[in-house]
Design an enzyme around this catalytic site. Structure first.
Site, PDB file in Angstrom:
ATOM      1  N   ASP A 251       1.905   6.083   6.375  1.00 57.15           N
ATOM      2  CA  ASP A 251       0.724   5.935   7.232  1.00 57.15           C
ATOM      3  C   ASP A 251       0.608   7.183   8.096  1.00 57.15           C
ATOM      4  O   ASP A 251       1.075   8.249   7.706  1.00 57.15           O
ATOM      5  CB  ASP A 251       0.824   4.649   8.071  1.00 57.15           C
ATOM      6  CG  ASP A 251      -0.535   4.055   8.387  1.00 57.15           C
ATOM      7  OD1 ASP A 251      -1.343   4.735   9.044  1.00 57.15           O
ATOM      8  OD2 ASP A 251      -0.808   2.905   7.988  1.00 57.15           O
ATOM      9  N   HIS A 274      -0.864   9.815   6.314  1.00 53.54           N
ATOM     10  CA  HIS A 274      -2.298   9.789   6.574  1.00 53.54           C
ATOM     11  C   HIS A 274      -2.722  10.852   7.584  1.00 53.54           C
ATOM     12  O   HIS A 274      -3.832  10.791   8.117  1.00 53.54           O
ATOM     13  CB  HIS A 274      -2.717   8.400   7.069  1.00 53.54           C
ATOM     14  CG  HIS A 274      -2.546   7.321   6.041  1.00 53.54           C
ATOM     15  ND1 HIS A 274      -2.910   6.006   6.250  1.00 53.54           N
ATOM     16  CD2 HIS A 274      -2.050   7.363   4.770  1.00 53.54           C
ATOM     17  CE1 HIS A 274      -2.638   5.285   5.169  1.00 53.54           C
ATOM     18  NE2 HIS A 274      -2.104   6.083   4.261  1.00 53.54           N
TER      19      HIS A 274
END
Length: 445
Positions: A251, A274
């Site tokens: 993430d 991310h």
């Protein structure tokens, strides 16, 4: 632009290219990062120190074999150290593996403490251990001031079984909370340095309502497919510096939310993951104020986003005075993105007019390759457009050799010098209020 006091970007670019060469193939395993970040090599410190201020958890009954539960020994060692009126160090010795169940570690303490993690701390593998407990916590530090956590050791969340039960891995599973491996809540004058944090159940390290924090020389690592495993999460905190660290997870490498300000990130490597994110902000019609954030000196590679601001429809408040400087991208999807239509939901989000105000955002010396056709994307709110966006010396090309493009919706700003792909700001000079960025006053917190 003379006010900017940064090293020559050409020099920085060469250094990052050298780092990038070292980084190749390193994300497959934890050991691959060693060429980028050398942590202290702690020899066995099992020998008792002559100082009465050094406490070994082994002296309180910890086995350090990875099988017996050492939680009570840690709790008792902490209680003893916290009661000392002089500076005290708690040691998890090198060469040992300590099984620690969910634990709340509370202050205030009578003196400054150092938690020296030279060995390995592991969580229980079975999520059922959390039955009847707070499923969001594993190691939870609450109201501890003047704490240093260091030692060159490893904290392993053993998150594999949590990931397999996630609704993001198997949509037939119910969506449930999972622990953040390490949480620091309402801590002041905190240092976290020279550690490896791996395979968290969900987020790896969270700082909530903290003041004056320095985070340095960390390796935070989890597989790219591990769900919601943010590396470093900063919420409602002020005066936080993250430097000389590497994060590669499933993430956000760093996420900044919830009324945080005066945040500085420098000399930082991100990927996979991310990217570096401001947000998400404004979920469930909430109000938030984020300001004075600076990222300078970063390498982002093989991530789903580069530098990102993400807000939900229906929120309110503002995200202002945010600077991204000297960032090198390698095969990054959405290298520069502002997304005011963020919707992390299994069903479509309803259209709403209210939005978090995004303004005075700076992108300077951003270079590298984009994995997506849109290398620059500014998708801003119809009713609260992005204002004061500023681009200078941006050179983003397609990783596959195609043509990189920009996308703008209700985005107002200006650019200086070469910007590739060309900017697409709306033509309304009345909304352009961008000024040359200045250094943030980080010494004031």
């Amino acid at each position: 632009m003379k006010q900017l006091k940064f090293c020559s970007f050409s020099t920085f670019f060469i250094v990052l290219i050298h780092v990038l060469v070292c980084l190749s193939a390193s994300l497959v395993s934890t050991e691959g990062f060693d060429s980028l970040l050398e942590l202290p090599h702690s020899g066995s410190n099992r020998t008792r120190s002559k100082s009465k201020r050094v406490i070994f958890v082994g002296d309180f009954g910890a086995k350090g074999d990875g099988f017996n539960d050492d939680t009570e020994a840690f709790a008792n060692a902490w209680k003893k150290a916290c009661s000392f009126p002089a500076r005290t160090k708690i040691v998890f010795s090198a060469g040992y593996t300590f099984l620690i169940h969910p634990i709340d570690i509370s202050g205030p303490c009578k003196s400054r403490l150092t938690l020296e993690i030279s060995g390995t701390i592991v969580a229980p593998k079975d999520p059922d251990v959390w039955k009847g407990l707070n499923r969001r916590r594993w190691l939870y530090f609450n109201r501890v001031n003047h704490l240093t956590v260091q030692g060159g050791g490893t904290i392993n969340g053993m998150g594999q079984e949590w990931w397999s039960r996630s609704c993001k891995i198997n949509t037939t599973n119910p969506c449930r909370h999972a622990p953040t491996a390490i949480t620091f809540h309402k801590c002041k004058n905190l240092k976290v340095q020279n550690l490896r944090v791996v395979n968290s159940q969900q987020m790896h390290i969270a700082f909530t309502n903290c003041l004056r924090v320095v985070i340095s020389n960390l390796k935070v690592i989890a597989p790219a497919e591990s769900p919601n495993t943010d590396g470093i999460h900063i919420s409602a905190s002020r005066g936080v510096e993250v430097k000389n660290s590497i994060v590669g997870t499933g993430d956000d490498c760093i996420s900044i939310v919830g009324n945080s300000s005066l945040i500085r990130i420098r000399n930082f490597a991100c990927g996979p993951g991310h990217g570096i994110s401001i947000g998400s902000l404004g979920k469930s019609n909430s109000s938030v104020r984020i300001h004075d954030i600076m990222v300078y000196g970063a390498l982002i590679s093989n991530t789903q986003n580069g530098v990102r601001i993400k807000t939900w429809q229906g929120g309110s408040g503002s995200a202002t005075n945010i600077q991204f400087l000297d960032v090198l991208m390698k095969n990054v999807s959405n290298p520069i993105i502002i997304d005011q239509y963020y919707c992390d939901s299994p069903v479509p989000c309803a259209n709403q007019t209210s939005a978090v105000k995004v303004e005075n955002i700076t992108f300077i010396h951003i270079k590298g390759t984009s994995a997506t056709e849109e290398a620059i994307k500014f998708a801003c709110s119809d009713d609260s457009p992005c204002e004061g966006l500023f681009l200078e010396d941006v050179q983003l090309v397609s990783h596959s050799g195609g043509i990189a493009k920009s996308f703008c919706w209700e985005a107002y700003g200006s650019s200086v010098g070469q910007v590739e792909p060309p900017p697409c700001f709306a033509c309304s000079e009345g909304l352009i209020q961008q000024k040359a960025p200045s250094n943030l006053a980080f010494q004031s917190f």
